[in-house]
Each structure stands twice: as structure tokens, then as C-alpha cells.
Design a protein around this motif. Structure first.
Motif, PDB file in Angstrom:
ATOM      1  N   PRO A 141       0.821  -1.218   0.000  1.00  0.00           N
ATOM      2  CA  PRO A 141       0.000   0.000   0.000  1.00  0.00           C
ATOM      3  C   PRO A 141       0.851   1.263   0.000  1.00  0.00           C
ATOM      4  CG  PRO A 141      -0.009  -1.038   2.171  1.00  0.00           C
ATOM      5  CD  PRO A 141       0.701  -1.982   1.252  1.00  0.00           C
ATOM      6  N   ASP A 142       0.253   2.344  -0.475  1.00  0.00           N
ATOM      7  CA  ASP A 142       0.894   3.658  -0.452  1.00  0.00           C
ATOM      8  C   ASP A 142      -0.197   4.685  -0.183  1.00  0.00           C
ATOM      9  OD1 ASP A 142       2.090   6.104  -0.870  1.00  0.00           O
ATOM     10  OD2 ASP A 142       3.214   5.466  -2.638  1.00  0.00           O
ATOM     11  N   GLU A 143      -0.300   5.116   1.072  1.00  0.00           N
ATOM     12  CA  GLU A 143      -1.362   6.033   1.472  1.00  0.00           C
ATOM     13  C   GLU A 143      -1.250   7.384   0.780  1.00  0.00           C
ATOM     14  OE1 GLU A 143      -1.391   6.359   5.676  1.00  0.00           O
ATOM     15  OE2 GLU A 143      -1.906   4.249   6.032  1.00  0.00           O
ATOM     16  N   SER A 144      -0.045   7.749   0.344  1.00  0.00           N
ATOM     17  CA  SER A 144       0.141   9.070  -0.265  1.00  0.00           C
ATOM     18  C   SER A 144      -0.640   9.223  -1.565  1.00  0.00           C
ATOM     19  CB  SER A 144       1.628   9.330  -0.523  1.00  0.00           C
ATOM     20  OG  SER A 144       2.121   8.519  -1.584  1.00  0.00           O
ATOM     21  N   VAL A 145      -0.946   8.102  -2.219  1.00  0.00           N
ATOM     22  CA  VAL A 145      -1.735   8.154  -3.457  1.00  0.00           C
ATOM     23  C   VAL A 145      -3.060   7.418  -3.296  1.00  0.00           C
ATOM     24  CG1 VAL A 145       0.236   8.454  -4.996  1.00  0.00           C
ATOM     25  CG2 VAL A 145      -0.478   6.141  -4.357  1.00  0.00           C
ATOM     26  N   GLY A 146      -3.386   7.052  -2.072  1.00  0.00           N
ATOM     27  CA  GLY A 146      -4.656   6.389  -1.809  1.00  0.00           C
ATOM     28  C   GLY A 146      -4.712   4.942  -2.244  1.00  0.00           C
ATOM     29  N   TYR A 147      -3.546   4.299  -2.300  1.00  0.00           N
ATOM     30  CA  TYR A 147      -3.535   2.895  -2.717  1.00  0.00           C
ATOM     31  C   TYR A 147      -3.478   1.993  -1.489  1.00  0.00           C
ATOM     32  CZ  TYR A 147      -2.297  -1.509  -4.931  1.00  0.00           C
ATOM     33  OH  TYR A 147      -2.294  -2.818  -5.344  1.00  0.00           O
ATOM     34  N   ALA A 148      -4.543   1.238  -1.278  1.00  0.00           N
ATOM     35  CA  ALA A 148      -4.605   0.277  -0.180  1.00  0.00           C
ATOM     36  C   ALA A 148      -4.390  -1.127  -0.732  1.00  0.00           C
ATOM     37  CB  ALA A 148      -5.956   0.362   0.523  1.00  0.00           C
ATOM     38  N   TYR A 149      -3.972  -2.029   0.131  1.00  0.00           N
ATOM     39  CA  TYR A 149      -3.798  -3.415  -0.292  1.00  0.00           C
ATOM     40  C   TYR A 149      -5.153  -3.955  -0.747  1.00  0.00           C
ATOM     41  CZ  TYR A 149      -2.293  -8.303  -0.206  1.00  0.00           C
ATOM     42  OH  TYR A 149      -1.980  -9.600  -0.557  1.00  0.00           O
ATOM     43  N   PRO A 150      -5.232  -4.493  -1.958  1.00  0.00           N
ATOM     44  CA  PRO A 150      -6.532  -4.924  -2.495  1.00  0.00           C
ATOM     45  C   PRO A 150      -7.162  -6.051  -1.677  1.00  0.00           C
ATOM     46  CG  PRO A 150      -4.883  -4.763  -4.236  1.00  0.00           C
ATOM     47  CD  PRO A 150      -4.149  -4.670  -2.933  1.00  0.00           C
ATOM     48  N   ASP A 151      -8.401  -5.865  -1.303  1.00  0.00           N
ATOM     49  CA  ASP A 151      -9.115  -6.915  -0.581  1.00  0.00           C
ATOM     50  C   ASP A 151      -9.214  -8.179  -1.426  1.00  0.00           C
ATOM     51  OD1 ASP A 151     -10.828  -7.830   1.696  1.00  0.00           O
ATOM     52  OD2 ASP A 151     -12.347  -7.908   0.110  1.00  0.00           O
ATOM     53  N   MET A 152      -9.264  -7.992  -2.745  1.00  0.00           N
ATOM     54  CA  MET A 152      -9.327  -9.142  -3.644  1.00  0.00           C
ATOM     55  C   MET A 152      -8.122 -10.057  -3.453  1.00  0.00           C
ATOM     56  SD  MET A 152      -9.460  -9.161  -7.795  1.00  0.00           S
ATOM     57  CE  MET A 152      -7.785  -8.541  -7.897  1.00  0.00           C
ATOM     58  N   TYR A 153      -6.955  -9.474  -3.128  1.00  0.00           N
ATOM     59  CA  TYR A 153      -5.761 -10.284  -2.929  1.00  0.00           C
ATOM     60  C   TYR A 153      -5.882 -11.145  -1.679  1.00  0.00           C
ATOM     61  CZ  TYR A 153      -3.258  -7.751  -6.611  1.00  0.00           C
ATOM     62  OH  TYR A 153      -2.862  -7.232  -7.808  1.00  0.00           O
ATOM     63  N   ASN A 154      -6.597 -10.640  -0.672  1.00  0.00           N
ATOM     64  CA  ASN A 154      -6.843 -11.468   0.509  1.00  0.00           C
ATOM     65  C   ASN A 154      -7.653 -12.703   0.140  1.00  0.00           C
ATOM     66  OD1 ASN A 154      -5.505  -9.891   2.462  1.00  0.00           O
ATOM     67  ND2 ASN A 154      -7.257  -8.504   2.622  1.00  0.00           N
ATOM     68  N   ARG A 155      -8.593 -12.524  -0.784  1.00  0.00           N
ATOM     69  CA  ARG A 155      -9.416 -13.655  -1.207  1.00  0.00           C
ATOM     70  C   ARG A 155      -8.631 -14.621  -2.089  1.00  0.00           C
ATOM     71  NH1 ARG A 155     -13.066  -9.353  -2.164  1.00  0.00           N
ATOM     72  NH2 ARG A 155     -12.897  -9.636  -4.424  1.00  0.00           N
ATOM     73  N   ILE A 156      -7.737 -14.073  -2.919  1.00  0.00           N
ATOM     74  CA  ILE A 156      -6.981 -14.919  -3.843  1.00  0.00           C
ATOM     75  C   ILE A 156      -5.825 -15.621  -3.141  1.00  0.00           C
ATOM     76  CG2 ILE A 156      -5.490 -14.915  -5.883  1.00  0.00           C
ATOM     77  CD1 ILE A 156      -7.142 -12.604  -6.973  1.00  0.00           C
ATOM     78  N   PHE A 157      -5.016 -14.840  -2.418  1.00  0.00           N
ATOM     79  CA  PHE A 157      -3.779 -15.364  -1.842  1.00  0.00           C
ATOM     80  C   PHE A 157      -3.914 -15.768  -0.377  1.00  0.00           C
ATOM     81  CE2 PHE A 157      -2.442 -12.271  -5.154  1.00  0.00           C
ATOM     82  CZ  PHE A 157      -1.790 -13.145  -6.004  1.00  0.00           C
ATOM     83  N   GLY A 158      -4.951 -15.258   0.298  1.00  0.00           N
ATOM     84  CA  GLY A 158      -5.098 -15.506   1.727  1.00  0.00           C
ATOM     85  C   GLY A 158      -4.613 -14.311   2.530  1.00  0.00           C
TER      86      GLY A 158
END
Length: 242
Positions: A141-158
């Protein structure tokens, strides 16, 4: 076999003999197996089983020809590029978004690296750099540009997924590089590109962008003797036996 030419029969026999040797090593002499063959997850879309075949390519194929006949429907990258347009991103970023994932038709594993290599001879070095490093940056993630870790990745990778060490190293390298935002802006627009309710975006909407940003070889992609011409030829004809 009877309808094959001499060269085709020789190639078919060579492949058969090679496969038999490999099977003996893999399963043991005389071994039988009921295991269904699995297509590796990193295999590109063009090399997966198909019933539709491949539309012939022009003699001097352009990037748009590849979008229409090999990368289609390409909804993800088209939506990504369209989102970059809607949010007022520089044209170079729009173009990087348009290209960033199409190499998954050739190979999915390390697609950012393959994509950067595929396009490097024809694009601004910042575009190729952005394509390469978006693969690593998407996990951080990079809060300076509003990029959060994708929730979709939690579903795909765990939820406890840990990127490989080389991905972490690539992130650290990119984070301190002057081109950092070239890749980061690809990930920012990537976030919004998996939307089934968006209107259908057409490659023709980016004709002018491609014309300004892509150095189309006169001979056609795959025919220009560039260091990556073989990659384009593999996309043109995935059925090539050797």
C-alpha cells in the motif's frame, strides 16, 4: 498421419518420442497413472486448451491487430486505461495501463517482467519500467496516493500471504527510484479495473494514444528482428511446434 507432410510427420514423431522419454523419467519405466494432466497456473491464456483456434494475423501486424485478435477481449486493461483517462492521468500513464497485463496471454508468471521486455523496444523507457514494477508494487500500500492493499488479494492469496523475497526487493528498489510513480499509478488505476458494470471500452478509443506512444515497426511486430520479435511470433502462432 497420412495427410501430414514429411516435415510434419518427422516433428510429430520427434515430439512423441521426447514425450515418451520424459514420461519414463517422471513416472518410472512401465508406470501407469490415472492423474489428470493439469495446466500450470502460470501458463498464458493463448497456451491453454481452446476449441476456437486463432484468427489469422495480417502480414505486418500492428499493436491494435494484437489487441483485436490475440489479447481480446482485454476488458481489464481497457477499463484500467479508461479509468486513467477519466482521472486525468498523463497520456504515458494511460498507455502503460493499457499494456500492463496483456502479456498474461503469453505467460502469467512474472507477467510484469515479461511485459516490460515485450514492449521495451517500442515504448518510452518509463512505460516499460512502470509495467515491470507494477507487479511488485501492487502488494504494497501507499497512502500518499490512496492505494490500499486490495481486498481481492486477501481472497486470492489468503490474509497471511507473504510476497516472495524478490518481490519485496523489487518494491524497495522501485520505492526509491525516480520512476516510482510510473509504476505506482498503474497500480492505482489497476484497483478500479475489475468492474463488470462498466461500459464496454473499445481499443479504437486509444488509437491516437497508441499512435503517439508506440513505435510501430514498418515490417510488423514479429518481423522486425528486434530482441523480442520471437515473443511476438509466439503470440502470433501459439501452435508453432518448435
Amino acid at each position: 498421419m497420412a495427410a501430414m507432410g514429411h516435415e510434419d510427420r518427422a516433428e510429430a514423431l520427434e515430439h512423441y518420442m521426447t514425450d515418451q522419454l520424459d514420461r519414463k523419467v517422471e513416472f518410472g519405466e512401465g508406470a501407469q497413472t490415472s492423474i489428470e494432466p493439469q495446466v500450470p497456473r502460470g501458463t498464458g491464456n493463448l497456451f491453454r486448451p481452446t476449441t476456437s483456434g486463432f484468427e489469422p494475423m495480417p502480414d505486418k501486424p500492428t499493436l491494435i491487430d494484437f489487441f483485436e485478435r490475440r489479447f481480446a477481449p482485454a476488458r481489464h486493461v481497457l477499463q484500467s486505461a479508461n479509468h486513467a483517462v477519466q482521472t486525468g492521468q498523463p497520456e504515458r500513464t494511460v498507455f502503460a495501463c493499457l499494456l500492463h497485463d496483456v502479456t498474461q496471454n503469453l505467460i502469467k508468471a512474472d507477467h510484469g517482467y515479461w511485459g516490460a521486455q515485450l514492449f521495451a523496444p517500442y515504448v518510452d523507457e518509463r512505460v516499460a519500467w512502470g509495467i515491470k514494477y507494477h507487479q511488485a508494487l501492487r502488494f504494497f500500500p501507499d497512502e500518499s496516493v490512496g492505494y490500499a492493499y486490495p481486498d481481492m488479494y486477501n481472497r486470492i492469496f489468503g490474509a497471511d500471504y507473504e510476497p516472495d523475497e524478490y518481490i519485496k526487493q523489487a518494491h524497495e528498489f522501485a520505492r526509491n527510484h525516480r520512476y516510482y510513480m510510473e509504476a505506482r499509478l498503474v497500480t492505482v488505476n489497476d484497483q478500479y479495473a475489475f468492474d463488470e458494470n462498466q461500459r464496454e471500452v473499445k481499443i479504437e478509443e486509444f488509437t491516437d494514444v497508441i499512435g503517439r506512444q508506440f513505435k510501430q515497426p514498418r515490417e510488423g511486430l514479429g518481423n522486425d528482428n528486434s530482441p523480442v520479435a520471437h515473443m511476438w511470433r509466439s503470440i502470433i502462432n501459439p501452435n508453432r511446434p518448435l
